[in-house]
Design a protein around this motif. Sequence first.
Motif, PDB file in Angstrom:
ATOM      1  N   VAL A 119     -10.277  -6.386   2.385  1.00  0.00           N
ATOM      2  CA  VAL A 119      -9.883  -6.362   0.977  1.00  0.00           C
ATOM      3  C   VAL A 119      -9.158  -7.659   0.664  1.00  0.00           C
ATOM      4  N   ARG A 120      -9.625  -8.379  -0.337  1.00  0.00           N
ATOM      5  CA  ARG A 120      -8.994  -9.650  -0.714  1.00  0.00           C
ATOM      6  C   ARG A 120      -8.366  -9.582  -2.108  1.00  0.00           C
ATOM      7  N   ASN A 121      -9.119  -9.082  -3.087  1.00  0.00           N
ATOM      8  CA  ASN A 121      -8.688  -9.138  -4.479  1.00  0.00           C
ATOM      9  C   ASN A 121      -7.826  -7.926  -4.821  1.00  0.00           C
ATOM     10  N   VAL A 122      -6.533  -8.014  -4.524  1.00  0.00           N
ATOM     11  CA  VAL A 122      -5.649  -6.880  -4.761  1.00  0.00           C
ATOM     12  C   VAL A 122      -5.334  -6.687  -6.243  1.00  0.00           C
ATOM     13  N   ALA A 123      -5.775  -7.607  -7.103  1.00  0.00           N
ATOM     14  CA  ALA A 123      -5.608  -7.428  -8.545  1.00  0.00           C
ATOM     15  C   ALA A 123      -6.681  -6.519  -9.127  1.00  0.00           C
ATOM     16  N   SER A 124      -7.733  -6.252  -8.386  1.00  0.00           N
ATOM     17  CA  SER A 124      -8.814  -5.391  -8.866  1.00  0.00           C
ATOM     18  C   SER A 124      -8.302  -3.965  -9.063  1.00  0.00           C
ATOM     19  N   PRO A 125      -8.644  -3.328 -10.184  1.00  0.00           N
ATOM     20  CA  PRO A 125      -8.229  -1.932 -10.387  1.00  0.00           C
ATOM     21  C   PRO A 125      -8.703  -1.008  -9.271  1.00  0.00           C
ATOM     22  N   HIS A 126      -9.858  -1.328  -8.682  1.00  0.00           N
ATOM     23  CA  HIS A 126     -10.367  -0.489  -7.590  1.00  0.00           C
ATOM     24  C   HIS A 126      -9.386  -0.445  -6.431  1.00  0.00           C
ATOM     25  N   LEU A 143       5.181  -1.387   4.958  1.00  0.00           N
ATOM     26  CA  LEU A 143       5.105   0.064   4.814  1.00  0.00           C
ATOM     27  C   LEU A 143       6.096   0.623   3.793  1.00  0.00           C
ATOM     28  N   THR A 144       7.170  -0.085   3.500  1.00  0.00           N
ATOM     29  CA  THR A 144       8.224   0.531   2.687  1.00  0.00           C
ATOM     30  C   THR A 144       8.673  -0.269   1.473  1.00  0.00           C
ATOM     31  N   ALA A 145       8.389  -1.550   1.394  1.00  0.00           N
ATOM     32  CA  ALA A 145       8.914  -2.371   0.298  1.00  0.00           C
ATOM     33  C   ALA A 145       8.175  -2.088  -1.010  1.00  0.00           C
ATOM     34  N   PRO A 146       8.792  -2.383  -2.152  1.00  0.00           N
ATOM     35  CA  PRO A 146       8.058  -2.317  -3.418  1.00  0.00           C
ATOM     36  C   PRO A 146       6.786  -3.163  -3.339  1.00  0.00           C
ATOM     37  N   THR A 147       5.791  -2.776  -4.100  1.00  0.00           N
ATOM     38  CA  THR A 147       4.462  -3.368  -3.952  1.00  0.00           C
ATOM     39  C   THR A 147       4.475  -4.884  -4.063  1.00  0.00           C
ATOM     40  N   GLN A 148       5.118  -5.419  -5.078  1.00  0.00           N
ATOM     41  CA  GLN A 148       5.078  -6.866  -5.260  1.00  0.00           C
ATOM     42  C   GLN A 148       5.759  -7.607  -4.114  1.00  0.00           C
ATOM     43  N   GLN A 149       6.805  -7.023  -3.561  1.00  0.00           N
ATOM     44  CA  GLN A 149       7.446  -7.643  -2.406  1.00  0.00           C
ATOM     45  C   GLN A 149       6.541  -7.556  -1.180  1.00  0.00           C
ATOM     46  N   ALA A 150       5.921  -6.401  -0.974  1.00  0.00           N
ATOM     47  CA  ALA A 150       5.029  -6.237   0.174  1.00  0.00           C
ATOM     48  C   ALA A 150       3.855  -7.201   0.106  1.00  0.00           C
ATOM     49  N   LEU A 151       3.351  -7.440  -1.101  1.00  0.00           N
ATOM     50  CA  LEU A 151       2.173  -8.308  -1.245  1.00  0.00           C
ATOM     51  C   LEU A 151       2.473  -9.769  -0.941  1.00  0.00           C
ATOM     52  N   LYS A 152       3.749 -10.138  -0.837  1.00  0.00           N
ATOM     53  CA  LYS A 152       4.069 -11.497  -0.417  1.00  0.00           C
ATOM     54  C   LYS A 152       3.624 -11.757   1.025  1.00  0.00           C
ATOM     55  N   LEU A 153       3.360 -10.685   1.760  1.00  0.00           N
ATOM     56  CA  LEU A 153       2.861 -10.827   3.132  1.00  0.00           C
ATOM     57  C   LEU A 153       1.380 -11.182   3.172  1.00  0.00           C
ATOM     58  N   GLN A 154       0.711 -11.164   2.040  1.00  0.00           N
ATOM     59  CA  GLN A 154      -0.715 -11.539   2.010  1.00  0.00           C
ATOM     60  C   GLN A 154      -0.802 -13.070   2.036  1.00  0.00           C
ATOM     61  N   ARG A 155      -0.595 -13.618   3.241  1.00  0.00           N
ATOM     62  CA  ARG A 155      -0.623 -15.070   3.431  1.00  0.00           C
ATOM     63  C   ARG A 155      -1.116 -15.348   4.835  1.00  0.00           C
ATOM     64  N   PRO A 156      -1.692 -16.534   5.058  1.00  0.00           N
ATOM     65  CA  PRO A 156      -2.171 -16.852   6.409  1.00  0.00           C
ATOM     66  C   PRO A 156      -1.020 -17.048   7.375  1.00  0.00           C
ATOM     67  N   ARG A 187      -6.053  -1.643  -6.594  1.00  0.00           N
ATOM     68  CA  ARG A 187      -4.661  -1.525  -7.022  1.00  0.00           C
ATOM     69  C   ARG A 187      -4.121  -0.110  -6.834  1.00  0.00           C
ATOM     70  N   ARG A 188      -4.979   0.879  -6.977  1.00  0.00           N
ATOM     71  CA  ARG A 188      -4.518   2.283  -6.879  1.00  0.00           C
ATOM     72  C   ARG A 188      -4.012   2.634  -5.481  1.00  0.00           C
ATOM     73  N   TRP A 189      -4.377   1.810  -4.476  1.00  0.00           N
ATOM     74  CA  TRP A 189      -3.993   2.108  -3.094  1.00  0.00           C
ATOM     75  C   TRP A 189      -2.953   1.125  -2.552  1.00  0.00           C
ATOM     76  N   LEU A 190      -2.239   0.447  -3.431  1.00  0.00           N
ATOM     77  CA  LEU A 190      -1.251  -0.527  -2.982  1.00  0.00           C
ATOM     78  C   LEU A 190       0.164   0.031  -2.931  1.00  0.00           C
ATOM     79  N   GLY A 191       0.350   1.278  -3.354  1.00  0.00           N
ATOM     80  CA  GLY A 191       1.661   1.895  -3.278  1.00  0.00           C
ATOM     81  C   GLY A 191       2.022   2.263  -1.848  1.00  0.00           C
ATOM     82  N   GLU A 192       3.289   2.578  -1.652  1.00  0.00           N
ATOM     83  CA  GLU A 192       3.805   2.860  -0.312  1.00  0.00           C
ATOM     84  C   GLU A 192       3.026   3.973   0.381  1.00  0.00           C
ATOM     85  N   ALA A 193       2.630   5.005  -0.367  1.00  0.00           N
ATOM     86  CA  ALA A 193       1.956   6.154   0.243  1.00  0.00           C
ATOM     87  C   ALA A 193       0.595   5.797   0.815  1.00  0.00           C
ATOM     88  N   SER A 194      -0.022   4.729   0.313  1.00  0.00           N
ATOM     89  CA  SER A 194      -1.376   4.369   0.742  1.00  0.00           C
ATOM     90  C   SER A 194      -1.421   3.131   1.619  1.00  0.00           C
TER      91      SER A 194
END
Length: 216
Positions: free
Chosen positions: A78-85, A186-199, A87-94
């Motif tokens: 999965v690359r495009n985390v802005a896609s609505p498809h 696993l636990t941070a708010p989504t936008q903070q967690a997504l900062k880990l999407q880096r090489p 985005r629904r699974w980017l919360g902590e539970a998923s």
Amino acid sequence: MCNLYSLTKGQAAILAMARAMVDHTGNLPPLPGIFPDYRAPIIRNGADGRELAYARWGMPSPSFALKERNSDPGITNVRNVASPHWRRWLGEASRCVVPFSSFAEPASLPDGRKENAWFALGEERPLAFFAGIWTRWTSVRKVKEGETTNDLFAFLTTDANAEVGAIHPKAMPVILTTGDEVDCWLTAPTQQALKLQRPLPDGSLVIVARGGKDDG
């Protein structure tokens, strides 16, 4: 795009690094070659805390990709985390993390053939995790199976670093190398967690094997 990886570390090491207390996998054997749609272990947030559980590799495909198809083998990367498809699974539970020892990218040979280049964090293949997402989904994975309900997972990708880019310039998996990074994913708010999407920084990976469909 990474469609093959290995996990040769035991569940005690996985549970310790991920700070998980619950294990639903039973006796987890070495898995030197994990392919799409294989069942593999993930760490996720469960009702009783972080848990080690099995899921099938491949998240549900977007609807446009399923036109005129009667099965969905799933999307592994999965690359495009802005896609609505997605985005629904980017919360902590998923969110989940996927333990691995090495992963393969197909390298082109001078004669036009391909061979797998196996990457790891060192020759000893230390344990690390992919940043992933998971869901429980009812679909037809394989026509011969019919409709089934499965826990499914995929992991995120990002720009390639120097080592992976020399083989596969378009992307590499999002890799977490510390317990703190696992905690964040696993636990941070989504936008903070997504900062880990880096090489990973250049120089972090080495090629530990070439060829073969597993890295035992």
